[in-house]
Design a protein around this motif. Structure first.
Motif, PDB file in Angstrom:
ATOM      1  N   UNK A 161       0.878  -1.175   0.000  1.00 42.86           N
ATOM      2  CA  UNK A 161       0.000   0.000   0.000  1.00 42.86           C
ATOM      3  C   UNK A 161       0.910   1.217   0.000  1.00 42.86           C
ATOM      4  N   UNK A 162       0.742   2.077  -0.987  1.00 40.32           N
ATOM      5  CA  UNK A 162       1.613   3.252  -1.108  1.00 40.32           C
ATOM      6  C   UNK A 162       0.776   4.495  -1.332  1.00 40.32           C
TER       7      UNK A 162
ATOM      8  N   UNK B  68     -10.239 -12.318  -2.268  1.00 38.12           N
ATOM      9  CA  UNK B  68     -10.602 -11.985  -0.890  1.00 38.12           C
ATOM     10  C   UNK B  68      -9.696 -10.872  -0.353  1.00 38.12           C
ATOM     11  N   UNK B  69      -8.408 -10.975  -0.630  1.00 40.19           N
ATOM     12  CA  UNK B  69      -7.470  -9.954  -0.136  1.00 40.19           C
ATOM     13  C   UNK B  69      -7.716  -8.612  -0.837  1.00 40.19           C
ATOM     14  N   UNK B  70      -8.090  -8.655  -2.104  1.00 42.83           N
ATOM     15  CA  UNK B  70      -8.429  -7.405  -2.793  1.00 42.83           C
ATOM     16  C   UNK B  70      -9.625  -6.735  -2.118  1.00 42.83           C
ATOM     17  N   UNK B  71     -10.627  -7.542  -1.741  1.00 41.90           N
ATOM     18  CA  UNK B  71     -11.784  -6.989  -1.029  1.00 41.90           C
ATOM     19  C   UNK B  71     -11.357  -6.399   0.315  1.00 41.90           C
ATOM     20  N   UNK B  72     -10.414  -7.053   0.998  1.00 45.93           N
ATOM     21  CA  UNK B  72      -9.908  -6.522   2.273  1.00 45.93           C
ATOM     22  C   UNK B  72      -9.248  -5.163   2.074  1.00 45.93           C
ATOM     23  N   UNK B  73      -8.478  -5.031   0.997  1.00 47.99           N
ATOM     24  CA  UNK B  73      -7.820  -3.754   0.715  1.00 47.99           C
ATOM     25  C   UNK B  73      -8.857  -2.670   0.501  1.00 47.99           C
TER      26      UNK B  73
ATOM     27  N   UNK C  42     -11.882  -2.533   1.630  1.00 47.97           N
ATOM     28  CA  UNK C  42     -12.709  -2.229   2.801  1.00 47.97           C
ATOM     29  C   UNK C  42     -11.910  -1.719   3.988  1.00 47.97           C
ATOM     30  N   UNK C  43     -10.644  -2.133   4.133  1.00 44.97           N
ATOM     31  CA  UNK C  43      -9.928  -1.768   5.359  1.00 44.97           C
ATOM     32  C   UNK C  43      -8.459  -1.396   5.163  1.00 44.97           C
ATOM     33  N   UNK C  44      -7.768  -2.150   4.310  1.00 43.41           N
ATOM     34  CA  UNK C  44      -6.302  -2.059   4.350  1.00 43.41           C
ATOM     35  C   UNK C  44      -5.744  -0.822   3.669  1.00 43.41           C
ATOM     36  N   UNK C  45      -6.493  -0.255   2.730  1.00 43.31           N
ATOM     37  CA  UNK C  45      -5.995   0.930   2.030  1.00 43.31           C
ATOM     38  C   UNK C  45      -7.076   2.003   2.018  1.00 43.31           C
ATOM     39  N   UNK C  46      -6.640   3.244   2.009  1.00 47.40           N
ATOM     40  CA  UNK C  46      -7.561   4.371   1.880  1.00 47.40           C
ATOM     41  C   UNK C  46      -7.610   4.738   0.399  1.00 47.40           C
ATOM     42  N   UNK C  47      -8.730   4.474  -0.277  1.00 44.05           N
ATOM     43  CA  UNK C  47      -8.754   4.641  -1.741  1.00 44.05           C
ATOM     44  C   UNK C  47      -8.550   6.081  -2.193  1.00 44.05           C
ATOM     45  N   UNK C  48      -8.780   7.036  -1.315  1.00 45.35           N
ATOM     46  CA  UNK C  48      -8.620   8.434  -1.710  1.00 45.35           C
ATOM     47  C   UNK C  48      -7.138   8.799  -1.800  1.00 45.35           C
TER      48      UNK C  48
ATOM     49  N   UNK D  79      -2.967   0.313  -3.953  1.00 44.50           N
ATOM     50  CA  UNK D  79      -2.445  -0.952  -3.427  1.00 44.50           C
ATOM     51  C   UNK D  79      -2.196  -1.932  -4.562  1.00 44.50           C
ATOM     52  N   UNK D  80      -1.271  -2.854  -4.309  1.00 41.64           N
ATOM     53  CA  UNK D  80      -0.971  -3.930  -5.251  1.00 41.64           C
ATOM     54  C   UNK D  80      -1.071  -5.237  -4.472  1.00 41.64           C
TER      55      UNK D  80
END
Lengths: 84, 84
Positions: B9-10, B59-64, B66-72, B76-77
């Motif tokens: 996540x960058x 599943x991990x993409x869905x986690x990103x 919903x929680x792991x990355x801030x889309x704004x 993430x890769x």
């Protein structure tokens, strides 16, 4: 020449990783019941000038040893140097 | 089956990255004068049970999302799913 080098820094196996644990708990609370473990570390992208890709990687490895990673609690992986 | 999936996540390009900037300044102070830019984000390793490697990555993409990355502010890769 300008290079871009990726670095990942992660807690060593066996070292307590409370942040990873908190993320795993949060994911399970959100409904991702199949999550077993999460490890949380840092990802760095270093852009630097260097004479060659090997020199760029060597320089970034030295940065990890001196500043970017804590050798007692963390392990790091320096990726390939791409021209940037 | 148990899978291990790497996530990076960058900060998005163009978004202010004060942590990366601080690291770049610290590296230059330590004598790494050739550092031009540093971007600092998170690296996660997610271990989960899934029916297939594709299901694990989805599943991990869905986690990103919903929680792991801030889309704004972050991108993430999701890496390949390895059997753990």
């Amino acid at each position: 020449m300008k290079y871009r080098v990726q670095v990942e820094v992660l807690p060593r196996r066996g070292i307590l990783d409370p942040q990873g644990r908190a993320v795993a708990d949060a994911l399970r609370t959100l409904g991702f019941a199949d999550v077993e473990e999460v490890h949380l570390g840092r990802h760095l992208v270093v852009e630097l000038a260097a004479a060659s890709a090997d020199a760029a990687r060597a320089s970034v490895t030295a940065m990890c040893e001196r500043l970017l990673a804590n050798p007692v609690t963390e392990q790091f992986v320096v990726g390939a140097a791409e021209t940037a």
